[in-house]
Design an enzyme around this catalytic site. Structure first.
Site, short mmCIF file in Angstrom:
data_model
loop_
_atom_site.label_atom_id
_atom_site.label_comp_id
_atom_site.label_asym_id
_atom_site.label_seq_id
_atom_site.Cartn_x
_atom_site.Cartn_y
_atom_site.Cartn_z
N SER A 46 42.69 42.98 30.84
CA SER A 46 43.29 42.68 29.54
C SER A 46 43.38 43.96 28.71
CB SER A 46 42.50 41.58 28.84
OG SER A 46 43.22 41.08 27.73
N ASP A 52 50.57 33.85 32.76
CA ASP A 52 49.71 34.36 31.70
C ASP A 52 50.40 34.12 30.35
OD1 ASP A 52 48.14 35.85 29.95
OD2 ASP A 52 47.70 37.38 31.45
N HIS A 90 45.74 33.97 32.07
CA HIS A 90 45.06 35.25 31.80
C HIS A 90 43.72 35.35 32.53
CE1 HIS A 90 44.87 38.98 29.64
NE2 HIS A 90 43.72 38.68 29.08
#
Length: 922
Positions: free
Chosen positions: A756, A833, A866
């Site tokens: 991330s 995501d 994610h």
């Protein structure tokens, strides 16, 4: 940001994801990379030895036939070379000729056999990590090695009991809500913390639900979640829970009567319709809920449901946050707040009509649960979400109120508040007598206002305004930790007030504002330490505030108390030890659940607070299973230290392999997150992927909390604003240079990885470094351009793209030449995501294509969000990380410039053997 709120809010994920000591083997560094100048025989023998070592490895991908570093490509070997006779020379003697031919055929036979053995015993370039016997530390074995499955499973996870403290209906303190524990009576109970230790006593214990199932009209209801009413007479039950985004969900809701042990639908007229949110009135007489983005009220005195709003829909939401507010502001699924007297409800009205949509495609699954139309079975399911990217129109939010007695909705105008397109509402806090405090910021989150609204007179005013950008160049983080302090003249509190976190002398500190409209607070905490998500508890009777601080060192957490007048600052935990605690308090703060999180094995106990006249302590978890495992396994050792970069002392954690030998040369992996206000270097106990890399693979793992991270001062924090990635990447590189110079580090084998924001930082670091320090990088779900991320997060730290176009350009991953100078890098992303869109990775790949850059690998996970956990993806992503890293440090990813075909005999033999192997495997 995503799994990263965990980091920025001191939670587990990390991550996501969140989120030991000492081992027996070191890294795989037995391969000799200088073999390109060795003889063919030595090269083949070396390769066979390595093949033997690699026997039993699982195949992970196609072999790279251009991997020729074990060959001397400057020499062409041909069978005719052995019979070459120089011009004018004497004919060779027959016996000598026979001997030479025999030697040649024996050599060819040996070489051919070696190639066949190599083909059949070796495996693909993409290898599973193993340990080399050469790297066993001289100290000997200290225990078993952990496996990747161990750290991905629950074997090394500390057991953690979540106690739900419950305010007593008659002011009792120390009540807790428990569900279906060992030896318990009833599925859902409220127990007195003191009397529950006596197993023969039922004093203070109330069974609310005997079982977790009940029947309504022939339908069996299975509890997913439960919320007792404040008077403990009714339980709000959720069943058939279905997750929406990170925090939001839908389901069916029921009212369960404690006396009769029977249930009924929350909305009898729409029993099967799914509800987004439901919450109790403080008076226990009503439940407000949101369905299809409209709000409704169910009074327990009637089975009728009152419609509060009716125009909600795709673009208009009532009482629940949209995607960006759920993710970046509230970290939850509610935008509804009951007044203490139960007469008013405050809620957000969110208008998303101008917010652009982003399509999330699902190629394998159908999250909607709906069957496709006939003929559309082979098309992906598409979900359009309202997602405001940086610079795009934001949702317009308004705070509205519902007067239950009058049955009307109203708003209150506040002079000089932010206009619709420049307003974020980040906290709503009810006070007493119809007063409510509203915390708002401008769109870029650097100007804060506190408005006080009186719903009785329907008036409001701004009582506090702070320009954080002018103060230190920083921003306002959205929090919901402000505590209302009611007036109590008998305890020297003549006016209402509230406790908030403020910036004082470059640190986050606690401050007491009283009366409500007083903008000048009394500072309760001072000094080097910073408060964390505080206050944690308030004892109104004794006039005490309890809070958590990052102690003398930023990687610590300790619990303190202080009086409302700022005196009698006292530690609750043992501050003489470098430890990490968190805590939750009973409603009256007479008791606390104290969680010791590390560095030793975590434990939990319930204690009476120091001001409580009745001492109490009960250990509820010691994690003995972890203590036993630590005696059997060898884990890494941890070294905490500071590194000075440009005058800033940055916390650094070095994980060393077990039986660390300072005379050896170790590869180094840097692991980072690095987002604004986050923290990765801490003293929490954990056996995670980094532990596996250090303990089992035998690599050193280094983590640096660079500039922009939390708990090292506002000066360091604010410095990164408007230029994310610049100082953070520099800090990683400068610390890496210091590690590369250490005598026990192999400077030719250094890598960096993150997920991330950490994925963004990985790419930014290798882009800034250009291969000079880091040879390898692994980025998972990375942001590659902050224009692609959501507006509230991106603009908080970068301003808007319209305001700071150069900053966005500089922060984007765009220097493909620099990326090409690294040896190799890996990028992985989930196609579904909803947080960091795969658009980030795809646009980066396009830049790399245009620049003819090919020194990278990509792994895409279909339908994963994610967290990357759909269809075995969670295990696969870490397996790929580990295997790719081993191959990197084994030299498998070394580049070959201008590769040319090799048509030598030995290449033909290798090709033939490979085809033979393929034929028989198929």
């Amino acid at each position: 940001m995503a799994t990263e709120k965990g980091h920025s809010r001191d939670d587990e994920e990390r991550v996501p994801l969140t989120r030991g000591s000492t081992e027996f083997r070191n890294s795989i560094d037995s391969f000799d990379y200088s073999s390109s100048t060795a003889s063919l025989s030595l090269a083949v023998i070396d390769r066979i030895n390595n093949s033997t070592q690699d026997a039993g490895l699982s195949e992970k991908g196609p072999r790279d036939d251009d991997d020729d570093r074990y060959w001397d490509d400057d020499v062409e070997y041909d069978v005719e070379d052995a019979d070459y006779i120089p011009s004018g020379g004497k004919p060779m003697h027959k016996s000598v000729k026979i001997a030479l031919w025999s030697l040649l055929f024996l050599s060819l036979g040996g070489w051919s056999l070696a190639f066949v053995l190599f083909i059949f015993r070796s495996h693909d370039t993409y290898q599973t990590p193993i340990l080399s016997e050469d790297n066993i530390s001289s100290g000997g074995l200290r225990g078993d090695r952990i496996t990747l499955d161990d750290v991905l499973g629950e074997e090394w996870m500390p057991r953690h009991h979540f106690i739900s403290w419950f305010p007593g209906p008659n002011g009792e303190d120390g009540l807790l809500l428990e569900k279906d524990g060992p030896g318990s009576t009833g599925y859902l109970r409220v127990e007195d913390i003191v009397s529950r230790k006596d197993t023969n006593s039922s004093k203070g214990s109330i069974v609310l639900m005997q079982k977790n199932t009940f029947t309504v009209g022939g339908e069996t209801v299975i509890c997913s979640q439960v919320w007792p009413s404040p008077d403990l007479k009714t339980v709000l039950v959720l069943s058939e829970k279905k997750q929406n985004w990170r925090h939001s969900f839908t389901g069916k809701y029921w009212l369960f009567d404690v006396d009769t042990q029977t249930g009924q639908p929350l909305d009898p007229a729409a029993q099967d319709q799914r509800i987004q949110l439901a919450s109790w009135s403080h008076k226990s007489d009503a439940v407000v809920f949101t369905r299809d983005n409209n709000m409704f009220l169910r009074k327990l005195s009637s089975k009728e449901v009152i419609t509060i709003t009716s125009d909600g829909g795709v673009d208009l939401l009532y009482g629940v946050p949209d995607w960006v507010y759920e993710e970046e502001v509230f970290s939850g699924n509610s935008a509804t707040w009951w007044a203490h007297d139960g007469n008013y409800i405050a809620f957000l009205r969110t208008n998303e009509s101008a917010v652009p949509e982003y399509p999330i495609q699902y190629f394998v699954s159908r999250p909607s649960g709906e069957d496709p139309n006939l003929g559309e079975e082979n098309y992906p399911e598409v979900r359009e979400i309202k997602y405001p990217k940086a610079g795009a129109p934001n949702p317009i939010v308004d705070l509205q109120f519902y007067d239950i007695r009058k049955g009307e909705i109203f708003s209150v105008d506040v002079a000089d508040r932010f206009p619709d397109d420049n307003r974020l509402i980040i906290e709503v806090l009810w006070a007493s007598n119809g007063k409510v405090l509203v915390r708002e910021t401008n769109r870029e989150s650097d100007i804060l206002i506190i408005a006080a609204i009186d719903v009785l007179s329907r008036t409001g005013k701004i009582v506090r305004k702070e320009d954080i950008n002018a103060l230190d160049g920083g921003w306002v983080e959205p929090t919901q930790s402000t505590r209302f302090i009611p007036a109590d003249p008998s305890n020297d509190r003549p006016e209402d007030g509230y406790i908030d976190t403020v910036i004082h002398e470059g640190r986050d500190q606690l401050a007491y504002f009283t009366p409500l409209d007083n903008p000048k607070p009394l500072i309760l905490t001072k000094g080097h330490s910073e408060v964390v998500n505080s206050p944690s508890g308030v004892d109104l009777k004794r006039g005490l505030v309890y809070f958590v601080v990052a102690g003398n060192e930023p990687w610590e957490r300790h619990v303190y108390s202080v009086k409302f007048d700022g005196t009698a600052l006292q530690p609750v935990t043992n501050v003489s030890e470098s430890s990490y605690y968190d805590v939750s308090f009973s409603d009256g703060a007479g008791y606390a659940l104290l969680n010791f999180r590390g560095p030793k094995v975590p434990w939990q106990k319930v204690i009476s607070t120091p001001a409580n006249e009745n001492p109490f302590e009960e250990i509820i978890e010691q994690n003995n299973h972890l203590s036993r495992k630590l005696r059997l396994f060898s884990l890494e050792s941890k070294v905490f230290q500071y590194i000075n970069i440009d005058g800033f002392s940055l916390p650094v954690l070095e994980r060393r392999p077990p039986n660390f030998d300072p005379t050896k040369k170790y590869p180094v992996l840097f692991y980072l997150y690095g987002g604004p206000g986050s923290q990765t270097v801490d003293k929490k106990f954990g056996v995670d992927f980094q532990s596996y890399v250090a303990s089992t693979l035998g690599y050193i793992v280094v983590t640096v909390d660079g500039r922009g991270t939390g708990y090292i001062g506002r000066k360091s924090l604010s410095l990164v604003r408007g230029k994310l990635g610049h100082y953070e990447a520099r800090d990683q590189i400068e610390v890496a240079k210091k590690w590369a110079a250490k005598p026990y580090v192999d400077e030719s084998r250094m890598a960096i990885w993150g997920w991330s924001y950490g994925g963004f930082m990985t790419l930014k670091t290798i882009e800034e470094d250009g291969g000079r320090t880091f040879q390898y990088g692994m980025a998972v779900a990375p942001v590659t351009d902050w224009r692609y991320y959501d507006s509230i997060y991106a603009e908080r730290y970068m301003h808007t793209p319209q305001h700071n176009p150069q900053g966005y350009d500089s922060s984007a991953i765009s220097n493909t030449t620099a990326l090409a100078n690294s040896v190799r890098f890996l990028v992985m992303h989930g196609t579904a995501d909803d947080n960091v869109h795969i658009q980030n990775t795809l646009t980066l790949l396009d830049k790399l294509d245009l620049a003819n850059v090919d020194n990278y690998d990509v792994h895409v996970f279909p339908d994963s969000n994610h967290n990357i956990n759909y269809h075995n993806a969670h295990k696969m992503v870490y397996t790929r990380l580990a295997d790719w890293l081993v191959n990197a440090f084994n030299g498998q990813w070394l580049k070959t410039n201008n590769p040319t075909p090799n048509d030598s005999l030995f290449r033909r033999v290798a090709t033939w053997a490979g085809l033979y192997k393929f034929k028989h495997l198929c």
